[in-house]
Design a protein around this motif. Structure first.
Motif, PDB file in Angstrom:
ATOM      1  N   ASN A 270       0.825  -1.195   0.000  1.00 17.83           N
ATOM      2  CA  ASN A 270       0.000   0.000   0.000  1.00 17.83           C
ATOM      3  C   ASN A 270       0.867   1.256   0.000  1.00 17.83           C
ATOM      4  O   ASN A 270       0.589   2.229  -0.704  1.00 17.83           O
ATOM      5  CB  ASN A 270      -0.931  -0.037   1.217  1.00 17.83           C
ATOM      6  CG  ASN A 270      -1.832   1.188   1.296  1.00 17.83           C
ATOM      7  OD1 ASN A 270      -1.722   1.987   2.218  1.00 17.83           O
ATOM      8  ND2 ASN A 270      -2.710   1.338   0.321  1.00 17.83           N
ATOM      9  N   ALA A 273       2.468   1.645  -3.650  1.00 20.09           N
ATOM     10  CA  ALA A 273       1.543   2.058  -4.714  1.00 20.09           C
ATOM     11  C   ALA A 273       0.110   1.948  -4.203  1.00 20.09           C
ATOM     12  O   ALA A 273      -0.560   0.936  -4.399  1.00 20.09           O
ATOM     13  CB  ALA A 273       1.729   1.176  -5.947  1.00 20.09           C
ATOM     14  N   SER A 274      -0.346   3.016  -3.522  1.00 13.65           N
ATOM     15  CA  SER A 274      -1.639   2.925  -2.832  1.00 13.65           C
ATOM     16  C   SER A 274      -2.826   2.844  -3.787  1.00 13.65           C
ATOM     17  O   SER A 274      -3.880   2.324  -3.427  1.00 13.65           O
ATOM     18  CB  SER A 274      -1.797   4.113  -1.888  1.00 13.65           C
ATOM     19  OG  SER A 274      -1.774   5.307  -2.630  1.00 13.65           O
ATOM     20  N   HIS A 275      -2.656   3.342  -5.027  1.00 11.55           N
ATOM     21  CA  HIS A 275      -3.776   3.239  -5.971  1.00 11.55           C
ATOM     22  C   HIS A 275      -3.901   1.813  -6.534  1.00 11.55           C
ATOM     23  O   HIS A 275      -4.926   1.456  -7.094  1.00 11.55           O
ATOM     24  CB  HIS A 275      -3.613   4.251  -7.104  1.00 11.55           C
ATOM     25  CG  HIS A 275      -2.307   4.116  -7.843  1.00 11.55           C
ATOM     26  ND1 HIS A 275      -1.085   4.379  -7.240  1.00 11.55           N
ATOM     27  CD2 HIS A 275      -2.042   3.720  -9.100  1.00 11.55           C
ATOM     28  CE1 HIS A 275      -0.118   4.145  -8.127  1.00 11.55           C
ATOM     29  NE2 HIS A 275      -0.675   3.747  -9.257  1.00 11.55           N
ATOM     30  N   GLU A 276      -2.862   1.010  -6.374  1.00 16.30           N
ATOM     31  CA  GLU A 276      -2.902  -0.362  -6.893  1.00 16.30           C
ATOM     32  C   GLU A 276      -3.178  -1.397  -5.800  1.00 16.30           C
ATOM     33  O   GLU A 276      -3.770  -2.441  -6.069  1.00 16.30           O
ATOM     34  CB  GLU A 276      -1.570  -0.708  -7.580  1.00 16.30           C
ATOM     35  CG  GLU A 276      -1.277   0.197  -8.771  1.00 16.30           C
ATOM     36  CD  GLU A 276      -0.072  -0.247  -9.584  1.00 16.30           C
ATOM     37  OE1 GLU A 276       0.588  -1.234  -9.216  1.00 16.30           O
ATOM     38  OE2 GLU A 276       0.200   0.414 -10.605  1.00 16.30           O
ATOM     39  N   TYR A 277      -2.709  -1.125  -4.586  1.00 13.52           N
ATOM     40  CA  TYR A 277      -2.813  -2.103  -3.507  1.00 13.52           C
ATOM     41  C   TYR A 277      -3.382  -1.441  -2.262  1.00 13.52           C
ATOM     42  O   TYR A 277      -2.756  -0.563  -1.672  1.00 13.52           O
ATOM     43  CB  TYR A 277      -1.435  -2.700  -3.198  1.00 13.52           C
ATOM     44  CG  TYR A 277      -0.715  -3.153  -4.448  1.00 13.52           C
ATOM     45  CD1 TYR A 277      -1.113  -4.316  -5.103  1.00 13.52           C
ATOM     46  CD2 TYR A 277       0.320  -2.399  -5.004  1.00 13.52           C
ATOM     47  CE1 TYR A 277      -0.492  -4.720  -6.268  1.00 13.52           C
ATOM     48  CE2 TYR A 277       0.951  -2.799  -6.165  1.00 13.52           C
ATOM     49  CZ  TYR A 277       0.539  -3.967  -6.792  1.00 13.52           C
ATOM     50  OH  TYR A 277       1.160  -4.357  -7.951  1.00 13.52           O
ATOM     51  N   GLY A 278      -4.577  -1.897  -1.866  1.00 15.55           N
ATOM     52  CA  GLY A 278      -5.236  -1.299  -0.709  1.00 15.55           C
ATOM     53  C   GLY A 278      -4.811  -1.946   0.588  1.00 15.55           C
ATOM     54  O   GLY A 278      -4.044  -2.915   0.599  1.00 15.55           O
ATOM     55  N   HIS A 289      -7.250  -4.619 -10.931  1.00 21.34           N
ATOM     56  CA  HIS A 289      -6.013  -3.882 -10.707  1.00 21.34           C
ATOM     57  C   HIS A 289      -5.930  -2.859 -11.838  1.00 21.34           C
ATOM     58  O   HIS A 289      -6.382  -3.134 -12.950  1.00 21.34           O
ATOM     59  CB  HIS A 289      -4.845  -4.879 -10.773  1.00 21.34           C
ATOM     60  CG  HIS A 289      -3.521  -4.290 -10.423  1.00 21.34           C
ATOM     61  ND1 HIS A 289      -2.783  -3.567 -11.319  1.00 21.34           N
ATOM     62  CD2 HIS A 289      -2.809  -4.315  -9.272  1.00 21.34           C
ATOM     63  CE1 HIS A 289      -1.667  -3.168 -10.722  1.00 21.34           C
ATOM     64  NE2 HIS A 289      -1.657  -3.609  -9.488  1.00 21.34           N
ATOM     65  N   PRO A 290      -5.367  -1.666 -11.599  1.00 23.49           N
ATOM     66  CA  PRO A 290      -5.313  -0.655 -12.670  1.00 23.49           C
ATOM     67  C   PRO A 290      -4.644  -1.171 -13.946  1.00 23.49           C
ATOM     68  O   PRO A 290      -4.938  -0.699 -15.029  1.00 23.49           O
ATOM     69  CB  PRO A 290      -4.500   0.486 -12.057  1.00 23.49           C
ATOM     70  CG  PRO A 290      -4.614   0.304 -10.585  1.00 23.49           C
ATOM     71  CD  PRO A 290      -4.844  -1.170 -10.333  1.00 23.49           C
ATOM     72  N   ARG A 333     -15.437  -1.405  -3.282  1.00 25.03           N
ATOM     73  CA  ARG A 333     -14.754  -0.780  -4.428  1.00 25.03           C
ATOM     74  C   ARG A 333     -13.850   0.351  -3.932  1.00 25.03           C
ATOM     75  O   ARG A 333     -12.778   0.584  -4.470  1.00 25.03           O
ATOM     76  CB  ARG A 333     -15.766  -0.194  -5.420  1.00 25.03           C
ATOM     77  CG  ARG A 333     -16.559  -1.250  -6.096  1.00 25.03           C
ATOM     78  CD  ARG A 333     -17.461  -0.683  -7.183  1.00 25.03           C
ATOM     79  NE  ARG A 333     -17.898  -1.790  -8.011  1.00 25.03           N
ATOM     80  CZ  ARG A 333     -17.209  -2.283  -9.023  1.00 25.03           C
ATOM     81  NH1 ARG A 333     -16.072  -1.732  -9.385  1.00 25.03           N
ATOM     82  NH2 ARG A 333     -17.654  -3.323  -9.693  1.00 25.03           N
ATOM     83  N   ARG A 334     -14.342   1.034  -2.918  1.00 23.04           N
ATOM     84  CA  ARG A 334     -13.540   2.120  -2.349  1.00 23.04           C
ATOM     85  C   ARG A 334     -12.477   1.574  -1.397  1.00 23.04           C
ATOM     86  O   ARG A 334     -11.315   1.965  -1.451  1.00 23.04           O
ATOM     87  CB  ARG A 334     -14.468   3.097  -1.605  1.00 23.04           C
ATOM     88  CG  ARG A 334     -13.995   4.538  -1.604  1.00 23.04           C
ATOM     89  CD  ARG A 334     -14.687   5.323  -0.498  1.00 23.04           C
ATOM     90  NE  ARG A 334     -14.515   4.690   0.801  1.00 23.04           N
ATOM     91  CZ  ARG A 334     -15.265   4.927   1.868  1.00 23.04           C
ATOM     92  NH1 ARG A 334     -16.262   5.781   1.796  1.00 23.04           N
ATOM     93  NH2 ARG A 334     -15.007   4.319   3.007  1.00 23.04           N
ATOM     94  N   TYR A 336     -10.635  -1.136  -1.291  1.00 23.58           N
ATOM     95  CA  TYR A 336     -10.102  -2.322  -1.976  1.00 23.58           C
ATOM     96  C   TYR A 336      -8.854  -2.833  -1.272  1.00 23.58           C
ATOM     97  O   TYR A 336      -8.308  -2.172  -0.409  1.00 23.58           O
ATOM     98  CB  TYR A 336      -9.789  -1.989  -3.437  1.00 23.58           C
ATOM     99  CG  TYR A 336      -8.879  -0.784  -3.623  1.00 23.58           C
ATOM    100  CD1 TYR A 336      -9.422   0.486  -3.703  1.00 23.58           C
ATOM    101  CD2 TYR A 336      -7.493  -0.923  -3.695  1.00 23.58           C
ATOM    102  CE1 TYR A 336      -8.597   1.597  -3.856  1.00 23.58           C
ATOM    103  CE2 TYR A 336      -6.663   0.176  -3.864  1.00 23.58           C
ATOM    104  CZ  TYR A 336      -7.227   1.425  -3.930  1.00 23.58           C
ATOM    105  OH  TYR A 336      -6.407   2.527  -4.078  1.00 23.58           O
TER     106      TYR A 336
END
Ligand SMILES: Nc1nc2c(c(=O)[nH]1)N[C@H]1C(S)=C(S)[C@@H](COP(=O)(O)O)O[C@H]1N2
Ligand SMILES: [Mo]
Length: 336
Positions: A270, A273-278, A289-290, A333-334, A336
């Protein structure tokens, strides 16, 4: 649960699990009687060492047989991933980022003696040696799916005990809301910790965390073995977390510290890469995954020599029936 084990029930007989080693020992005895070595009668020693290098893996660390009571699958009837795949296709970035690096470079890891410090918001902080953990908490086999965020998966017969058993012993205080975990930090032993290039750019030590109710869930285990024996170093010896409904990166390896906190702890992927791994990282085919789809996965070891069978990914990795209650009212979804 634990019934109808299908194809694989045979190896679960404790004797079955140790047979290959017994056969090996027997073979060695026979060869010794003949005045030959077990490895190769006519191959000089130096060449033998060279051969294992040639095939890409050094001598493997010794694994001891473990005793355990019972085996549970929690609804999962899948075929087990062959042991040689489980111990040769790994993610353990402390030893390098290639799937074969951990088996190749982790064999020298000193895993005995080993202890885990339990600290923070607990009434009884302290240090637990692996021996004390094994004495206190009987092992059970848990056959779980492991679903990596990279969209491959395995089915692994872990040996372990429920994390909640340890947490109940140390008694979380009323303020404890999260459980943080930390992997060993030792750049001398872990080549990826002394080089950012080898270690994939991670700021070590590797850290992970769970909400306290997730940590107390009966599916969450501390594992000390697989396939009837102690863990190989590449799989996180001597003790690692296994959280089967979350992406594999939550299942932190070679743990030296468990720290209970009021605040949500930082977690390695996280942070990277917080936008990829919650933080939650629950397996979820509906949230991609993005950079790739999470709708399906490659089941390692199935589908022939060079390929792997592609199968649909299930919500919570197939464990929804047991864990979805933990996330009631949350937007997954939010979160994740
Ligand atoms: N300390 C540490 N723990 C780790 C990792 C790691 O790189 N370092 N990789 C994680 C990832 S991404 C996965 S998929 C699993 C893989 O476990 P396995 O090699 O036993 O299959 O371990 C997890 N635990
Ligand atoms: Mo992973």
């Amino acid at each position: 649960m634990g019934k109808g084990l299908g194809k694989n029930e045979k190896w679960q007989l404790p004797n079955e699990a140790v047979t290959p080693e017994a056969v090996f020992r027997q073979r060695r005895r026979i060869l010794q009687c003949l005045g030959l070595s077990a490895i190769g009668a006519s191959v000089p020693l130096g060449v033998q060492a060279g051969l294992s290098e040639w095939f890409g893996k050094p001598a493997q660390a010794e694994r001891k047989a473990l005793t355990y009571e019972g085996s549970r699958r929690f609804g999962i009837r899948d075929t087990l991933t062959p042991e040689d795949k489980v111990i040769s296709h790994n993610n353990f970035y402390e030893f390098g980022t290639a799937k074969t690096d951990p088996q190749r470079y982790a064999q020298e890891l000193q895993t005995d003696p080993w202890s885990v410090e339990v600290s923070g918001e607990v009434e009884r902080p302290g240090t637990w040696t692996v021996e004390r953990l094994l004495q206190r908490f009987p092992l059970e086999e848990r056959i779980y799916r492991l679903r990596c965020v990279e969209a491959w998966s395995m089915v692994i017969p872990w040996l372990g005990f429920e994390l909640r058993q340890l947490l109940e012993q140390v008694r979380p205080t009323g303020r404890a809301r999260y459980v943080a975990f930390q992997t060993l930090y030792d750049p001398k032993q872990m080549r990826g910790q002394s080089s950012r290039a080898i270690g994939g750019g991670i700021d070590y030590p590797y850290v992970e965390g769970l909400r306290l109710d997730e940590a107390m869930h009966p599916l969450t285990i501390l594992s000390l073995g697989l396939y009837g024996k102690t863990l190989p170093p590449q799989n996180g010896a001597p003790i690692r977390l296994v959280v089967p409904w979350k992406y594999g990166f939550k299942s932190i390896k070679s743990i030296v510290r468990i720290h209970l906190t009021e605040q949500r702890p930082p977690t390695t992927w996280n942070q990277l890469a917080s936008h990829e791994y919650g933080f939650y990282a629950n397996v979820n085919p509906a949230v991609d995954h993005p950079r790739w789809s999470q709708a399906s996965e490659r089941r390692i070891g199935e589908g022939g020599l060079l390929s792997a069978r592609r199968i649909a990914t299930e919500p919570f990795n197939g464990y929804g029936e047991w864990v979805e209650g933990l996330y009631q009212g949350m937007d997954l979804r939010r979160d994740y």
